[in-house]
Design a protein around this motif. Structure first.
Motif, PDB file in Angstrom:
ATOM      1  N   GLY A  86       0.821  -1.215   0.000  1.00 36.26           N
ATOM      2  CA  GLY A  86       0.000   0.000   0.000  1.00 36.26           C
ATOM      3  C   GLY A  86       0.851   1.259   0.000  1.00 36.26           C
TER       4      GLY A  86
ATOM      5  N   VAL B 220       2.429   1.748  -3.406  1.00 34.70           N
ATOM      6  CA  VAL B 220       1.450   2.252  -4.375  1.00 34.70           C
ATOM      7  C   VAL B 220       1.230   3.753  -4.184  1.00 34.70           C
ATOM      8  CG1 VAL B 220      -0.990   2.188  -5.053  1.00 34.70           C
ATOM      9  CG2 VAL B 220       0.262   0.051  -4.709  1.00 34.70           C
ATOM     10  N   LEU B 221       1.077   4.185  -2.945  1.00 33.87           N
ATOM     11  CA  LEU B 221       0.846   5.603  -2.658  1.00 33.87           C
ATOM     12  C   LEU B 221       2.059   6.448  -3.045  1.00 33.87           C
ATOM     13  CD1 LEU B 221      -0.943   5.348   0.808  1.00 33.87           C
ATOM     14  CD2 LEU B 221      -1.985   5.718  -1.435  1.00 33.87           C
TER      15      LEU B 221
ATOM     16  N   ILE C  56       1.991   6.783  -6.779  1.00 30.31           N
ATOM     17  CA  ILE C  56       1.019   7.788  -7.239  1.00 30.31           C
ATOM     18  C   ILE C  56       1.589   9.191  -7.046  1.00 30.31           C
ATOM     19  CG2 ILE C  56      -1.250   8.806  -6.773  1.00 30.31           C
ATOM     20  CD1 ILE C  56      -2.199   5.973  -5.984  1.00 30.31           C
TER      21      ILE C  56
ATOM     22  N   PHE D 227     -13.922   2.859  -6.168  1.00 31.82           N
ATOM     23  CA  PHE D 227     -12.810   3.063  -5.242  1.00 31.82           C
ATOM     24  C   PHE D 227     -12.374   1.780  -4.532  1.00 31.82           C
ATOM     25  CE2 PHE D 227     -14.393   7.355  -5.773  1.00 31.82           C
ATOM     26  CZ  PHE D 227     -13.256   8.139  -5.701  1.00 31.82           C
TER      27      PHE D 227
ATOM     28  N   ILE E 190      -8.651   0.686  -4.730  1.00 33.16           N
ATOM     29  CA  ILE E 190      -7.753   1.453  -3.861  1.00 33.16           C
ATOM     30  C   ILE E 190      -7.794   0.888  -2.450  1.00 33.16           C
ATOM     31  CG2 ILE E 190      -7.298   3.728  -2.842  1.00 33.16           C
ATOM     32  CD1 ILE E 190      -8.470   4.973  -5.370  1.00 33.16           C
TER      33      ILE E 190
ATOM     34  N   LEU F 202      -4.721  -0.841  -0.181  1.00 28.05           N
ATOM     35  CA  LEU F 202      -4.348  -0.299   1.129  1.00 28.05           C
ATOM     36  C   LEU F 202      -4.264  -1.377   2.199  1.00 28.05           C
ATOM     37  CD1 LEU F 202      -6.527   2.950   1.251  1.00 28.05           C
ATOM     38  CD2 LEU F 202      -4.140   2.723   0.566  1.00 28.05           C
TER      39      LEU F 202
ATOM     40  N   GLY G  95     -14.417   1.597  -0.015  1.00 29.89           N
ATOM     41  CA  GLY G  95     -14.350   2.366  -1.252  1.00 29.89           C
ATOM     42  C   GLY G  95     -15.473   3.386  -1.333  1.00 29.89           C
TER      43      GLY G  95
ATOM     44  N   LEU H  88      -4.495   8.372   3.475  1.00 29.91           N
ATOM     45  CA  LEU H  88      -4.299   6.973   3.094  1.00 29.91           C
ATOM     46  C   LEU H  88      -3.002   6.420   3.691  1.00 29.91           C
ATOM     47  CD1 LEU H  88      -5.472   7.022  -0.649  1.00 29.91           C
ATOM     48  CD2 LEU H  88      -6.806   6.519   1.405  1.00 29.91           C
TER      49      LEU H  88
END
Length: 436
Positions: free
Chosen positions: A19, A22-23, A26, A325, A328, A332, A343, A426
């Motif tokens: 997670g 990924v964040l 982004i 969502f 996502i 996470l 989501g 997040l």
């Protein structure tokens, strides 16, 4: 229900690492200057959150300290009841009529009271000392400017238009990266008044549940400060020379204690009325939109399939954003059985606002819709911030009133701040999810 604090598992740690990766990915993708990103700063900020989450959730003496703080916080909030009782109790029976024991008269008054209390603490200089302490730690550990450290720490307790007042002398000279950090901090945190109200409807009538969610909401507020700086420095890294000094604005909220309380009460009343109006309008529009979507679902033959194969009864706004969502939420580390619900909450917070989403979370929690308690805790952290589209306008108007010459720059940074605030919330949810 089983304990909220399950043993730390290898799977949970690996999900959390995924997670975070990924964040960070982004943030890197939407960064305005990828080569200038200070990865040591990013890692330090994540490390602060990691250590804090580990301490609050797994180290007994720190956990007990936060529970004590939560009990004190819940106790202070409880004094609102006596004010409400004085206003709304019956002269004949001496009790509040059952019809008045509802959201408007139980939750909204806490916003007014806590706003007045915050104003009083600000006037007495107590709040500034707490803010300065947190800012000093972040400035030292993360090598940040004094202004952005103070702004980030101020956002733990104040709203996104009040916190900039702490650094008003710096605003005109702030670098673009510092301004983005200020705005992202406002998006990533919530004001104390609304935080107090969330405790009320997440905890319900159960004192222990109120203490539990007070602990998580307090932890989320503190963790969001370094998380916001991590997100802000990913999106708009520093390239300019910044002012390293750290001085709080001497602005007072009033000329004496009574005026400070009065001003805080007036501001709290405006906020409570604003919250009530937004909830009324958003709820009405959601039901109006859902009616149209339900008719579309009926004509297309979708409603029966949705009712049979999902957690939803018909084609609706909640169904759309829940599945939109859900990926996502899965990345996470939210348990797969609850990714659509989480989501949905993330979508409601981003598109509408966090207050509406917290109301939904309270309702879903009370109805037993979640399969895992971990999902409830992670959702509490995900929603703990003002990152929604309406906040862009609020910040441009609020901060722009203090530095009108930088309004166009504030408008340019609006979407960056929204993305940064969302990423910050997040980050806190992912890290906490590794330990619950």
């Amino acid at each position: 229900m089983t304990s909220m604090l399950a043993a730390v598992s290898l799977v949970g740690i690996l999900q959390g690492i995924l997670g975070i990766a990924v964040l960070l990915g982004i943030g890197w993708l939407v960064s305005s200057d990828r080569k200038a990103i200070s990865w040591p700063l990013i890692l330090k900020g994540l490390g602060i959150q990691f250590i804090f989450a580990l301490g609050v959730l797994k180290v007994p003496f720190i956990e007990h300290f936060f529970e004590w703080m939560s009990r004190a916080f819940v106790k202070v909030i409880s004094f609102t009841y006596f004010g409400s009782e004085f206003l709304f109790r019956s002269f004949s029976t001496g009790e509040i009529h059952p019809a008045l024991v509802n959201f408007a008269f139980n939750v909204l008054p806490t916003i007014v009271f806590f706003s007045a209390l915050t104003s009083l603490l600000y006037y007495l200089g107590i709040l500034q000392k707490i803010v300065f302490g947190f800012a000093w730690i972040m400035k030292r550990l993360m090598k940040l400017s004094g202004a952005e450290s103070l702004a980030a720490a101020g956002n733990m307790f104040l709203g996104q238009t009040e916190a900039p007042l702490l650094v008003r002398p710096y605003l005109s000279q702030m670098t673009k990266s510092e301004m983005n950090a200020l705005m992202t901090g406002g998006m990533a945190t919530i004001a104390g008044g609304v935080l107090a109200s969330y405790i009320g409807f997440l905890g319900g009538d159960d004192p222990e549940q109120k203490i539990l969610f007070a602990k998580h909401l307090l932890a989320a507020s503190i963790m969001s400060a370094p998380a916001a700086l991590v997100a802000a420095k990913l999106l708009v890294p520093e390239r300019e020379v910044f002012d390293n000094s750290m001085h709080l604005s001497k602005n007072k909220i009033g000329s004496n204690i009574l005026e400070a309380i009065t001003n805080g009460t007036t501001d709290g009343l405006k906020l409570a009325v604003n919250v009530a109006a937004m909830l009324l309008v958003f709820t009405a529009f959601i039901y109006f939109g859902n009616y149209i979507l339900e008719q579309i679902g009926s004509l297309a033959g979708m409603n029966a399939w949705i009712a049979e194969n999902t957690n939803y009864d018909t084609f609706s706004f909640q169904f759309i954003i829940g599945y939109l969502f859900a990926p996502i939420a899965f990345l996470l580390g939210v348990p797969s059985a609850d990714i659509v619900l989480v989501g949905q909450l993330l979508g409601e917070k981003t598109i509408l606002n966090e207050f509406y989403a917290y109301v939904t979370l309270g309702e879903l929690k009370a109805s037993g819709a979640f399969a895992h308690e971990k999902s409830i805790i992670m959702a509490t952290y995900i929603l703990c911030g003002f990152s929604n589209f309406a906040s862009i306008g609020i910040q441009i108007g609020g901060i722009g009133a203090l530095v009108p010459e930088r309004k166009s720059e504030l408008a340019q940074l609006g979407i960056k701040a929204l993305i940064g605030g969302t990423l910050a919330c997040l980050f806190t949810a992912v890290i906490v999810g590794m330990f619950v």
